[in-house]
Design a protein around this motif. Structure first.
Motif, mmCIF file in Angstrom:
data_model
loop_
_atom_site.group_PDB
_atom_site.id
_atom_site.type_symbol
_atom_site.label_atom_id
_atom_site.label_comp_id
_atom_site.label_asym_id
_atom_site.label_seq_id
_atom_site.Cartn_x
_atom_site.Cartn_y
_atom_site.Cartn_z
ATOM 1 N N VAL A 1 0.107 1.785 -5.772
ATOM 2 C CA VAL A 1 0.908 1.703 -4.672
ATOM 3 C C VAL A 1 2.002 0.680 -4.919
ATOM 4 O O VAL A 1 0.756 -0.640 -6.089
ATOM 5 C CB VAL A 1 -0.618 1.343 -3.929
ATOM 6 C CG1 VAL A 1 -1.128 2.937 -3.517
ATOM 7 C CG2 VAL A 1 -1.643 0.877 -4.156
ATOM 8 N N TRP B 1 -5.612 7.477 -2.436
ATOM 9 C CA TRP B 1 -4.526 6.411 -2.468
ATOM 10 C C TRP B 1 -2.822 6.990 -1.997
ATOM 11 O O TRP B 1 -1.915 6.245 -2.123
ATOM 12 C CB TRP B 1 -4.427 6.006 -3.613
ATOM 13 C CG TRP B 1 -4.274 6.806 -4.828
ATOM 14 C CD1 TRP B 1 -5.086 6.895 -5.996
ATOM 15 C CD2 TRP B 1 -2.958 7.557 -5.845
ATOM 16 N NE1 TRP B 1 -4.730 7.553 -6.677
ATOM 17 C CE2 TRP B 1 -3.581 7.757 -6.402
ATOM 18 C CE3 TRP B 1 -1.847 5.843 -5.293
ATOM 19 C CZ2 TRP B 1 -2.273 8.188 -7.540
ATOM 20 C CZ3 TRP B 1 -0.740 6.740 -6.253
ATOM 21 C CH2 TRP B 1 -1.134 7.747 -7.478
ATOM 22 N N GLN C 1 0.819 -1.314 0.209
ATOM 23 C CA GLN C 1 0.088 0.243 0.242
ATOM 24 C C GLN C 1 0.655 1.121 -0.292
ATOM 25 O O GLN C 1 0.284 2.563 0.240
ATOM 26 C CB GLN C 1 -1.217 -0.350 1.033
ATOM 27 C CG GLN C 1 -2.095 -1.092 0.744
ATOM 28 C CD GLN C 1 -2.991 -1.134 -0.618
ATOM 29 O OE1 GLN C 1 -2.908 -1.887 -0.820
ATOM 30 N NE2 GLN C 1 -3.864 0.295 0.051
ATOM 31 N N GLU C 2 2.226 1.139 -0.066
ATOM 32 C CA GLU C 2 2.600 2.446 0.029
ATOM 33 C C GLU C 2 2.994 3.070 -1.358
ATOM 34 O O GLU C 2 2.964 2.336 -2.437
ATOM 35 C CB GLU C 2 4.743 1.644 0.074
ATOM 36 C CG GLU C 2 5.513 3.255 0.113
ATOM 37 C CD GLU C 2 6.656 2.658 0.595
ATOM 38 O OE1 GLU C 2 7.543 3.221 0.531
ATOM 39 O OE2 GLU C 2 6.891 1.744 1.646
ATOM 40 N N ARG D 1 1.628 -3.497 -3.970
ATOM 41 C CA ARG D 1 0.695 -4.813 -3.491
ATOM 42 C C ARG D 1 1.500 -6.424 -3.495
ATOM 43 O O ARG D 1 0.670 -6.940 -2.602
ATOM 44 C CB ARG D 1 0.293 -4.984 -5.285
ATOM 45 C CG ARG D 1 -1.005 -3.880 -6.028
ATOM 46 C CD ARG D 1 -2.406 -3.572 -4.676
ATOM 47 N NE ARG D 1 -3.014 -3.990 -4.555
ATOM 48 C CZ ARG D 1 -3.678 -4.421 -2.916
ATOM 49 N NH1 ARG D 1 -3.695 -3.219 -3.021
ATOM 50 N NH2 ARG D 1 -4.710 -5.001 -3.507
ATOM 51 N N VAL E 1 3.486 5.406 4.283
ATOM 52 C CA VAL E 1 3.045 3.998 4.920
ATOM 53 C C VAL E 1 4.489 4.546 6.251
ATOM 54 O O VAL E 1 5.314 3.843 5.414
ATOM 55 C CB VAL E 1 2.882 2.872 3.773
ATOM 56 C CG1 VAL E 1 3.204 1.729 4.691
ATOM 57 C CG2 VAL E 1 2.097 3.544 2.925
#
Length: 158
Positions: free
Chosen positions: A109, A149, A89-90, A111, A153
């Motif tokens: 992002v 998005w 998610q970064e 995965r 993170v």
């Protein structure tokens, strides 16, 4: 201090060749089972060119850059090989440097991220935007305010 954006493409291409052989063998083994079903929405196509990967530092909206190499491309994602661990998610931005073509920027992002060997990690990026100009790195604070998005993170993996 200048950032070294050079990579050894021959070493990475050799590593990608090994990954491709392993993936091919894995898929052939899976196809022999009666339950095998491909779960990819779009086929991946080999696509090996140098790239620059831009990412946000945790807690602040500054951008860091590292060199990489693309592995493959699909309608909704891109595979890369880099010397860094990324969190799922970064948000990242990839500047694709295809020879003889203008730079293309792709952002999305992470995965997955897995160790590929020789100090490199393979990452899969779900694409959210692409174009001829930076999407996140030009104005990271604005990107975080307007693109749901784009959030740094926090990760203990680095």
């Amino acid at each position: 201090m200048a950032i070294d954006l050079e990579i050894d493409c021959q070493v990475i291409d050799s590593l990608i060749d090994e990954l491709d052989v392993k993936a091919s063998a894995h898929h052939l083994a899976d196809q022999s089972a009666s339950y095998w079903v491909c779960q990819r929405r779009h086929p991946r196509h080999p696509f090996r060119v140098p790239c620059r990967v831009r990412f946000l530092t945790p807690g602040v909206f500054t951008v860091k850059v590292l060199p990489g190499r693309t592995r493959n491309l699909s309608r909704s994602g891109i595979g890369l090989v880099v010397r860094r661990v990324f969190a799922v998610q970064e948000p990242i931005e990839v500047e694709v440097l295809a020879p003889g073509r203008p730079a293309t920027f792709m952002a999305g992002v992470v995965r997955f991220c897995r160790y590929a060997g020789r100090g490199y990690h393979e990452i899969g990026v779900q694409l959210r935007a692409a174009g001829p100009h930076p999407i996140i790195s030009k104005e990271p604070l604005l990107a975080a305010q307007t693109l749901d998005w784009v959030k740094p993170v926090e990760s203990g993996m680095r």
